[in-house]
Design a protein around this motif. Structure first.
Motif, PDB file in Angstrom:
ATOM      1  N   ASP A   1       0.794   4.173   2.668  1.00 50.63           N
ATOM      2  CA  ASP A   1      -0.236   5.287   2.456  1.00 50.63           C
ATOM      3  C   ASP A   1      -1.331   4.694   3.349  1.00 50.63           C
ATOM      4  OD1 ASP A   1      -2.056   7.284   2.123  1.00 50.63           O
ATOM      5  OD2 ASP A   1      -2.005   6.900   0.014  1.00 50.63           O
ATOM      6  N   PHE A   2      -1.421   5.312   4.522  1.00 47.26           N
ATOM      7  CA  PHE A   2      -2.444   4.678   5.492  1.00 47.26           C
ATOM      8  C   PHE A   2      -3.765   5.710   5.546  1.00 47.26           C
ATOM      9  CE2 PHE A   2       1.351   2.470   7.216  1.00 47.26           C
ATOM     10  CZ  PHE A   2       0.852   1.165   7.035  1.00 47.26           C
ATOM     11  N   GLU A   3      -3.650   6.807   4.932  1.00 47.56           N
ATOM     12  CA  GLU A   3      -4.981   7.574   4.711  1.00 47.56           C
ATOM     13  C   GLU A   3      -5.681   7.217   3.797  1.00 47.56           C
ATOM     14  OE1 GLU A   3      -5.645  12.231   3.640  1.00 47.56           O
ATOM     15  OE2 GLU A   3      -3.824  11.780   4.328  1.00 47.56           O
ATOM     16  N   HIS A   4      -4.895   6.645   2.677  1.00 44.42           N
ATOM     17  CA  HIS A   4      -5.820   5.850   1.669  1.00 44.42           C
ATOM     18  C   HIS A   4      -5.481   4.340   1.638  1.00 44.42           C
ATOM     19  CE1 HIS A   4      -5.116  10.107   0.318  1.00 44.42           C
ATOM     20  NE2 HIS A   4      -6.289  10.126   0.233  1.00 44.42           N
ATOM     21  N   ASP A   5      -5.732   3.716   2.472  1.00 47.00           N
ATOM     22  CA  ASP A   5      -5.472   2.602   3.000  1.00 47.00           C
ATOM     23  C   ASP A   5      -6.206   1.327   2.292  1.00 47.00           C
ATOM     24  OD1 ASP A   5      -3.956   0.288   3.824  1.00 47.00           O
ATOM     25  OD2 ASP A   5      -4.403   0.431   5.645  1.00 47.00           O
TER      26      ASP A   5
ATOM     27  N   ASN B   1       0.800  -1.188   0.037  1.00 50.94           N
ATOM     28  CA  ASN B   1      -0.011  -0.285   0.075  1.00 50.94           C
ATOM     29  C   ASN B   1       0.944   1.175   0.085  1.00 50.94           C
ATOM     30  OD1 ASN B   1       0.926   0.283   2.572  1.00 50.94           O
ATOM     31  ND2 ASN B   1      -0.988   0.457   3.605  1.00 50.94           N
TER      32      ASN B   1
ATOM     33  N   LYS C   1      -9.602  -1.812   7.136  1.00 49.00           N
ATOM     34  CA  LYS C   1      -8.157  -1.247   6.728  1.00 49.00           C
ATOM     35  C   LYS C   1      -7.432  -2.163   6.863  1.00 49.00           C
ATOM     36  CE  LYS C   1      -8.793   4.042   6.747  1.00 49.00           C
ATOM     37  NZ  LYS C   1      -7.731   4.981   7.243  1.00 49.00           N
TER      38      LYS C   1
END
Length: 147
Positions: A28-32, A25, A73
């Motif tokens: 990018d955990f904001e847009h996971d 990913n 997520k």
């Protein structure tokens, strides 16, 4: 037990082999990415419910999706697995994480639509990711005798 080709099993194997886990990913955990996880007991219960209630209408067979319709997520899944293993081992488990690009063709979210299943037999998988991963972690630690 579980399927050895699934992420939770692979991540656990990699941890005990001293290897990092690969997370596709880009970090990018904001847009996971979101994934649905279904505990095996829910699959069995869904199948038994369908076998006990065969279709009575003109169509003698139907296709039902017996999966979880509550996607998580990817990072929540990983952290939940770390917590489950920590509890099973009675020590903190933190995976060594390597972030890689999303694989071509991967999709941002996968999960099941259980509407037909619910309408047919009133069932939908309900085992939480916390409960399912804890059962897996407890089994893994006991079965493989790891510390």
């Amino acid at each position: 037990m579980g399927r050895p080709d699934m992420a939770y099993f692979g991540f656990t194997n990699e941890y005990f082999n001293g290897e990092p886990i690969k997370i596709f990913n880009n970090g990018d955990f904001e847009h996971d990415l979101y994934r649905g996880f279904t505990y095996v007991d829910d699959i069995v219960e869904g199948i038994v419910s369908l076998l006990d209630n065969p279709p009575t209408d003109e169509v003698s067979s139907k296709v039902f999706n017996i999966g979880n319709n509550n996607p998580e997520k990817l990072i929540v899944f990983i952290e939940t697995l770390e917590k489950a293993l920590s509890k099973s081992l009675d020590r903190e488990v933190v995976f060594d994480k390597v972030f890689e690009p999303i694989k071509p063709g991967d999709v941002p979210a996968t999960y099941a639509s259980t509407d037909l299943l619910q309408a047919a037999v009133g069932f939908k998988p309900e085992t939480s990711i916390e409960e399912g991963l804890q059962k897996f972690a407890d089994w893994y630690v006991d079965y493989y005798k790891v510390k």
